[in-house]
Design a protein around this motif. Sequence first.
Motif, PDB file in Angstrom:
ATOM      1  N   LEU A   1      -1.499  11.056  16.340  1.00 51.91           N
ATOM      2  CA  LEU A   1      -0.130  11.144  16.840  1.00 51.91           C
ATOM      3  C   LEU A   1       0.874  10.423  15.956  1.00 51.91           C
ATOM      4  N   THR A   2       0.400   9.559  15.053  1.00 51.01           N
ATOM      5  CA  THR A   2       1.333   8.786  14.237  1.00 51.01           C
ATOM      6  C   THR A   2       2.100   9.636  13.233  1.00 51.01           C
ATOM      7  N   LYS A   3       1.722  10.894  13.074  1.00 50.65           N
ATOM      8  CA  LYS A   3       2.499  11.774  12.181  1.00 50.65           C
ATOM      9  C   LYS A   3       3.925  11.939  12.689  1.00 50.65           C
ATOM     10  N   GLU A   4       4.106  11.837  14.018  1.00 54.71           N
ATOM     11  CA  GLU A   4       5.432  12.035  14.601  1.00 54.71           C
ATOM     12  C   GLU A   4       5.908  10.900  15.481  1.00 54.71           C
ATOM     13  N   TYR A   5       4.988  10.066  15.978  1.00 54.53           N
ATOM     14  CA  TYR A   5       5.349   9.147  17.059  1.00 54.53           C
ATOM     15  C   TYR A   5       5.034   7.690  16.720  1.00 54.53           C
ATOM     16  N   LEU A   6       5.767   6.810  17.412  1.00 58.41           N
ATOM     17  CA  LEU A   6       5.383   5.408  17.523  1.00 58.41           C
ATOM     18  C   LEU A   6       4.506   5.313  18.767  1.00 58.41           C
ATOM     19  N   VAL A   7       3.243   4.979  18.583  1.00 58.50           N
ATOM     20  CA  VAL A   7       2.267   5.067  19.663  1.00 58.50           C
ATOM     21  C   VAL A   7       1.999   3.679  20.245  1.00 58.50           C
TER      22      VAL A   7
ATOM     23  N   PHE B   1       0.795  -1.226   0.000  1.00 64.49           N
ATOM     24  CA  PHE B   1       0.000   0.000   0.000  1.00 64.49           C
ATOM     25  C   PHE B   1       0.828   1.277   0.000  1.00 64.49           C
ATOM     26  N   GLY B   2       2.156   1.182   0.099  1.00 58.05           N
ATOM     27  CA  GLY B   2       2.970   2.382   0.293  1.00 58.05           C
ATOM     28  C   GLY B   2       2.927   2.797   1.757  1.00 58.05           C
ATOM     29  N   ASP B   3       3.429   4.005   2.048  1.00 56.77           N
ATOM     30  CA  ASP B   3       3.419   4.487   3.435  1.00 56.77           C
ATOM     31  C   ASP B   3       1.993   4.464   3.978  1.00 56.77           C
ATOM     32  N   SER B   4       1.832   3.854   5.146  1.00 57.27           N
ATOM     33  CA  SER B   4       0.496   3.650   5.722  1.00 57.27           C
ATOM     34  C   SER B   4       0.560   3.776   7.230  1.00 57.27           C
ATOM     35  N   ILE B   5      -0.608   4.030   7.826  1.00 60.08           N
ATOM     36  CA  ILE B   5      -0.747   3.927   9.274  1.00 60.08           C
ATOM     37  C   ILE B   5      -1.165   2.499   9.603  1.00 60.08           C
ATOM     38  N   VAL B   6      -0.468   1.901  10.559  1.00 62.10           N
ATOM     39  CA  VAL B   6      -0.710   0.501  10.907  1.00 62.10           C
ATOM     40  C   VAL B   6      -1.048   0.383  12.387  1.00 62.10           C
ATOM     41  N   ALA B   7      -2.122  -0.335  12.685  1.00 62.62           N
ATOM     42  CA  ALA B   7      -2.417  -0.735  14.066  1.00 62.62           C
ATOM     43  C   ALA B   7      -1.912  -2.154  14.252  1.00 62.62           C
TER      44      ALA B   7
ATOM     45  N   THR C   1      13.782   4.397  21.423  1.00 61.51           N
ATOM     46  CA  THR C   1      13.434   5.509  20.548  1.00 61.51           C
ATOM     47  C   THR C   1      13.059   6.754  21.346  1.00 61.51           C
ATOM     48  N   ASP C   2      13.283   7.931  20.735  1.00 62.56           N
ATOM     49  CA  ASP C   2      12.808   9.183  21.333  1.00 62.56           C
ATOM     50  C   ASP C   2      11.473   9.596  20.724  1.00 62.56           C
ATOM     51  N   LYS C   3      10.835   8.671  20.004  1.00 63.14           N
ATOM     52  CA  LYS C   3       9.563   8.957  19.344  1.00 63.14           C
ATOM     53  C   LYS C   3       8.411   8.155  19.950  1.00 63.14           C
TER      54      LYS C   3
ATOM     55  N   ASP D   1       6.768   4.249   7.598  1.00 60.52           N
ATOM     56  CA  ASP D   1       8.089   4.834   7.342  1.00 60.52           C
ATOM     57  C   ASP D   1       8.806   5.189   8.641  1.00 60.52           C
ATOM     58  N   ILE D   2       8.069   5.698   9.642  1.00 62.81           N
ATOM     59  CA  ILE D   2       8.702   6.050  10.914  1.00 62.81           C
ATOM     60  C   ILE D   2       9.158   4.785  11.634  1.00 62.81           C
ATOM     61  N   PHE D   3       8.329   3.761  11.637  1.00 60.85           N
ATOM     62  CA  PHE D   3       8.698   2.524  12.320  1.00 60.85           C
ATOM     63  C   PHE D   3       9.919   1.882  11.664  1.00 60.85           C
TER      64      PHE D   3
END
Length: 464
Positions: free
Chosen positions: A134-140, A104-110, A247-249, A205-207
């Motif tokens: 919050l997923t725009k910046e963080y690993l939640v 799917f390309g860059d995605s938000i994943v639960a 991580t600091d995220k 991408d962040i993960f």
Amino acid sequence: MKTLILAGGKGTRLWPLSRELMPKQFVRFLDGESLFQKTVERALKFSKPGEIFIVTNKKYKFRVLDDLNELGVEVPEENILLEPLGKNTLPAIYWGVKTIEGTFGDSIVAVLPSDHLINTGEAYERAFRNAEKLTKEYLVTFGIKPTRPHTGYGYIKPGKTLKDGNDLLGYRVAEFKEKPDIETAKRYVEENYLWNSGMFAFRTDIFIGEVGRHAPEIVRAFDEGSIRKAYELIPDLSVDYGVMEKTDKAAVVPLDAYWNDLGSFDAIYDVLKKDENGNSVVIRAKKAYHIGVNSKNNLVMTERLTATVGVEDLIIIDTDDALLIARRGEGQRVREVYRRLKKRNDERALVHRTAYRPWGSYTVLEENDRYKIKRLTVLPGKKLSLQMHYHRSEHWVVVRGTAKVRVGDEEILLRPGESTFIPAGVIHRLENPGKVLLEVIETQIGEYLGEDDIVRFEDDFGRE
């Protein structure tokens, strides 16, 4: 939002109810649904069936497919990722996230464990919507608001608040804490720490970037080529230890809803209804029941008539081939029983008397060194592999349904009461060509009766 369901594990803490080949997410001990099925239903709140991915052990593939089929949820088979080895949560999540990104390309994943019990009401949905922002910046990660001090869970210390305007979304993670002793757990609850739920939400991408920064050995292993080779190279590593604690995220979203990881029989006792004497009783067979005389605060799960007299605070788990008796509060130590069984190469660490196969199931009714009697059930339209045994002969008697049987070059139909004999060394196959369940009694006779005495020539399910 895409969903990644983790469905591995070995079923060690709930033995003998769960086994290595039937871990707790597939066992139906609370109601008619497995915990895995309940997790799929939670995933459908945010994802379409084609957006659900499942990482599981290759041994559990057909348990996953059967549970999905029963729900009527059409997750594409290519979305089911089969681990050749269990290497904890970080490799499983990394592989799943890389696959989702590739699809799917860059995605938000639960990310959802498949063996927890959760109330999925308004608070649950609100927590995931907050996490999505919050997923725009963080690993939640999700932190459960504790209901009491608990020594079986890890804890999260919330830090700086994270808001959307005036709306509180969550907190920066100040610190992850390992499972504490009771006095420390009391202090954590007083200081508003949260239970670590093992659920996550993040951008792919962040993960992936944070895994490369803090666990580069995982990235290198998967870049080597085949999944089998990657799993041979990678260390056994949890996502908390490998990434989240470094991580600091890291951010945490509070979830004020009922949650239980069902990680022990003590946890199961907590969620079950109690009678007037505090006993929780789960009946697992038609003619089974419990008689309690002066017995209080016990967990009884049984497949036969079970009577307790003058006992309190016990865990009594009775299955058709094993009995566990433990004191409540000692449930976490059940895994020690599993370890000792494994050390003795006792197959009761692996399977129940009833073992599930992609074609149906078999139940061992009786056995000794020279013979074994089984009840086989074959689903409509399914067939066993075309196979041969070196050390045993088999005699099949049809009890219900119609069997299509191949013995050597001959093919016959058998109906209830009819039978056939398969000598050792002869190629054979059993098939259910009908629309009702096929039930067969199989008698094996030979010098070796192990399940590994099998040579497969053809198999509808890709087994070797």
